[in-house]
Design a protein around this motif. Structure first.
Motif, mmCIF file in Angstrom:
data_model
loop_
_atom_site.group_PDB
_atom_site.id
_atom_site.type_symbol
_atom_site.label_atom_id
_atom_site.label_comp_id
_atom_site.label_asym_id
_atom_site.label_seq_id
_atom_site.Cartn_x
_atom_site.Cartn_y
_atom_site.Cartn_z
ATOM 1 N N GLN A 305 0.793 -1.223 0.000
ATOM 2 C CA GLN A 305 0.000 0.000 0.000
ATOM 3 C C GLN A 305 0.834 1.286 0.000
ATOM 4 N N LEU A 306 2.112 1.191 0.370
ATOM 5 C CA LEU A 306 2.901 2.418 0.482
ATOM 6 C C LEU A 306 4.233 2.327 -0.248
ATOM 7 N N TYR A 307 5.092 1.423 0.176
ATOM 8 C CA TYR A 307 6.440 1.376 -0.386
ATOM 9 C C TYR A 307 6.438 0.968 -1.864
ATOM 10 N N GLY A 308 5.598 0.014 -2.208
ATOM 11 C CA GLY A 308 5.539 -0.401 -3.604
ATOM 12 C C GLY A 308 5.102 0.729 -4.532
ATOM 13 N N PRO A 309 3.959 1.383 -4.251
ATOM 14 C CA PRO A 309 3.544 2.491 -5.117
ATOM 15 C C PRO A 309 4.565 3.632 -5.167
ATOM 16 N N LEU A 310 5.150 3.989 -4.005
ATOM 17 C CA LEU A 310 6.141 5.068 -4.014
ATOM 18 C C LEU A 310 7.373 4.676 -4.825
ATOM 19 N N LYS A 311 7.823 3.438 -4.675
ATOM 20 C CA LYS A 311 8.992 3.005 -5.444
ATOM 21 C C LYS A 311 8.695 3.064 -6.942
ATOM 22 N N GLY A 318 13.043 8.414 -12.520
ATOM 23 C CA GLY A 318 14.501 8.304 -12.597
ATOM 24 C C GLY A 318 15.202 8.295 -11.254
ATOM 25 N N GLU A 319 14.461 7.989 -10.183
ATOM 26 C CA GLU A 319 15.064 7.943 -8.848
ATOM 27 C C GLU A 319 14.749 6.606 -8.166
ATOM 28 N N PRO A 320 15.245 5.508 -8.716
ATOM 29 C CA PRO A 320 14.873 4.186 -8.202
ATOM 30 C C PRO A 320 15.403 3.894 -6.799
ATOM 31 N N ASP A 321 16.418 4.630 -6.362
ATOM 32 C CA ASP A 321 17.039 4.326 -5.068
ATOM 33 C C ASP A 321 16.412 5.085 -3.898
ATOM 34 N N ARG A 322 15.446 5.941 -4.155
ATOM 35 C CA ARG A 322 14.851 6.697 -3.050
ATOM 36 C C ARG A 322 14.054 5.802 -2.105
ATOM 37 N N ILE A 323 13.392 4.787 -2.675
ATOM 38 C CA ILE A 323 12.574 3.887 -1.866
ATOM 39 C C ILE A 323 12.800 2.451 -2.344
ATOM 40 N N ASP A 324 13.022 1.551 -1.384
ATOM 41 C CA ASP A 324 13.043 0.118 -1.675
ATOM 42 C C ASP A 324 12.005 -0.574 -0.804
ATOM 43 N N LYS A 370 9.108 14.770 -0.426
ATOM 44 C CA LYS A 370 10.564 14.835 -0.229
ATOM 45 C C LYS A 370 11.065 13.645 0.593
ATOM 46 N N ALA A 371 10.303 12.575 0.579
ATOM 47 C CA ALA A 371 10.672 11.397 1.364
ATOM 48 C C ALA A 371 11.721 10.561 0.640
ATOM 49 N N ARG A 372 12.504 9.879 1.445
ATOM 50 C CA ARG A 372 13.410 8.835 0.962
ATOM 51 C C ARG A 372 13.767 7.958 2.153
ATOM 52 N N GLN A 373 14.382 6.835 1.864
ATOM 53 C CA GLN A 373 14.880 6.003 2.941
ATOM 54 C C GLN A 373 16.296 6.452 3.334
ATOM 55 N N ALA A 374 16.596 6.329 4.626
ATOM 56 C CA ALA A 374 17.900 6.726 5.123
ATOM 57 C C ALA A 374 18.991 5.809 4.570
ATOM 58 N N THR A 375 20.209 6.329 4.558
ATOM 59 C CA THR A 375 21.373 5.547 4.152
ATOM 60 C C THR A 375 22.444 5.662 5.248
#
Length: 530
Positions: A305-311, A318-324, A370-375
């Motif tokens: 419901q969230l991570y898949g659609p956002l990814k 062109g930003e595939p690494d923002r969300i996994d 402006k969300a992304r996953q932390a690194t």
């Protein structure tokens, strides 16, 4: 006893009496501990008769999140003063608080809470910082800045929270300025009948013969602890005295040395090396951790419901690494808000409108634009520990769980650009500090290198190895920013070593460095109030 054996016994006694104990030990192959004759302690070119220490919380002895009596009595200037007293140093007065609870009150109303103690994680049982009252119950904070301030002058002029320019600011200790945010409650305790006097003025009124100055940490620390969100900006490098760091620091050194006083200064550590920024991992979401077991069944729903659609949206842009997608097999990164990320609110809203409808899709765009996953390049502040996995007020489920389904706000995370800003500022400030020390002929302590060593390899002293780890490291107290009493003892030793180099004293060579093992790393919750 037979006569012949008596004669032999007397011969042996006579033989051994003609030899030193060391000779007898050598003859019997017993190892000899050689006595090392240390030189007598000398002050060299330094005059410690009136020692005044100027700075912020690190000078005051603040530990475990507050100033409390036991730790204050082991501040590094106090430790130094005890050694200086052996070679002509005078009395050393500190603005002692009233109890071991810590915290401050204003006319009976609490304005700062008690200290942290070691508590227990209710799930894992591991030791963790906890508020004193959560362990022993309610206490009365008895240090009241209106009712019971101590009498100066004070040799320890360390003011918790002070930035460089605060040392020059008139009225910084005036109670009437407190509601305006222009006064410091700790300094209010110190000004007495001269509430508008500055820290520097009260220092110089004592005519110091020797001083220490360790200032500048808060000029970047406030920015770092607020996650670089802009509410506590870094002090400008240049500007008039009382504004820019360079000019302010030059004014401080010029005034402190104007009467011929000698002294020692210390530079600023990289705040991103301290436990406050290295304790909570960027990938702390771990469903294999028994304390996060309730996360595992949520992962399929979150992915669907969230991570898949956002990814899918970010990948299309062109930003595939923002969300996994999240995994149930190990640690997952926190979901954060990155102010430097490309704002994708419009694209998210447009992509989700056919599914969710325009109002809900628009709200998703605002939350995740402006969300992304932390690194591994991000640092999570220690105080975020009380926010992660908690629901965000005013946001409806299921997108309201901080760090999981709602991005952590800017104030909880230092992103790479903010880390770079901090490092640049620290490098600039430290260049100013060292240049000023060299120009004035002052002793200099590289605290930046010392704390970096704590983080990288640890520091061994007197059979103890200190590291930057929270609770177990021994150097940082439970707030993750300030030192333990043992950490302050380490600092005192470094100051004495630097004084030896510059002023030809011999604290180290004469065996007068302190044994850091005699100083505690934490204080019991049951420490007596007084």
């Amino acid at each position: 006893m037979s006569t012949k054996y008596i004669i032999i016994l007397f011969i042996l006694i006579g033989f051994t009496s003609c030899n030193s104990p060391e000779d007898v030990l050598r003859d019997n192959n017993v190892p000899i501990e050689e006595e090392i004759q240390l030189p007598a302690l000398i002050a060299g070119e330094a005059d410690f008769s009136k020692f005044v220490s100027v700075g912020n919380s690190l000078t005051s002895g603040l530990s475990d999140g507050t100033v409390f009596l036991a730790a204050q009595k082991m501040s590094f200037p106090k430790i130094l003063s005890e050694k200086f007293g052996l070679v002509g140093g005078g009395d050393f007065t500190q603005p002692l608080v009233n109890d071991n609870y810590g915290g401050l009150a204003l006319n009976g109303s609490r304005i700062a809470g008690p200290r942290f103690v070691i508590g227990e994680n209710p799930c894992s049982g591991d030791p963790t910082p906890a508020g004193l009252e959560s362990v022993i119950g309610p206490v009365t904070v008895s240090t009241d800045i209106l009712l019971n301030n101590p009498t100066g002058p004070f040799n320890n002029m360390g003011v918790p929270g002070a930035k460089s320019y605060h040392l020059l600011a008139p009225g910084y200790g005036n109670l009437s300025n407190l509601p305006l945010g222009l006064a410091n409650p700790y300094f209010i305790r110190m000004t007495g009948s001269t509430p508008d006097a500055s820290v520097l003025e009260l220092t110089m009124a004592q005519t110091p013969s020797f001083f220490s100055l360790w200032i500048g940490n808060n000029d970047v620390l406030g920015y770092a602890t607020s996650g670089g969100d802009g509410t506590n900006p870094i002090t400008p490098v240049d500007g008039p005295p009382g504004v820019g760091f360079n000019q302010t620091y030059s004014a401080l050194i010029a005034t402190l040395t104007s009467g011929g006083a000698k002294g020692i200064v210390a530079n600023i550590p990289y705040v991103t090396d301290i436990a406050h920024f290295t304790t909570i991992a960027w990938n702390t979401l771990d469903p294999t951790d028994e304390c996060q077991a309730d996360l595992a069944p949520q992962i399929p729903v979150l992915n669907a419901q969230l991570y898949g659609p956002l990814k899918a949206i970010f990948t299309a842009l062109g930003e595939p690494d923002r969300i996994d997608l999240l995994t149930a097999d190990g640690p997952n990164p926190l979901l954060i808000n990155d102010e430097t990320a490309t704002d994708r609110r419009a694209e998210i809203a447009a992509a989700l409108t056919p599914v969710l409808g325009a109002p809900t899709a628009g709200a998703f765009g605002v939350i995740f634009g402006k969300a992304r996953q932390a690194t591994a390049d991000d640092l999570v502040v220690l105080s975020a520990g009380g926010v992660i996995a908690q629901t965000q007020p005013g946001v409806p489920a299921p997108v309201n769980v901080n760090g999981i389904s709602f991005p952590l706000a800017d104030k909880w995370v230092l992103i790479p650009s903010e880390k770079a800003e901090i490092k640049t500022a620290v490098d600039n400030f430290n260049a100013t500090i060292e240049a000023a020390a060299n120009q004035a002929g002052l002793a200099f302590v590289d605290m930046n290198a010392l704390l970096t060593q704590l983080t990288s390899t640890g520091i061994t002293s007197d059979n103890f190895t200190l590291t930057s780890g929270l609770i177990t490291g021994g150097a940082f107290s439970l707030d993750g920013i300030h030192l333990t009493s043992r950490g302050y003892a380490l600092v005192a030793n470094e100051f004495m070593k630097a004084i030896d180099i510059t002023y030809s004293s011999n604290f180290e060579a004469s065996g007068n460095l302190v044994d850091i093992g005699t100083y505690p790393t934490n204080y019991s919750p049951l420490l007596p109030a007084k």
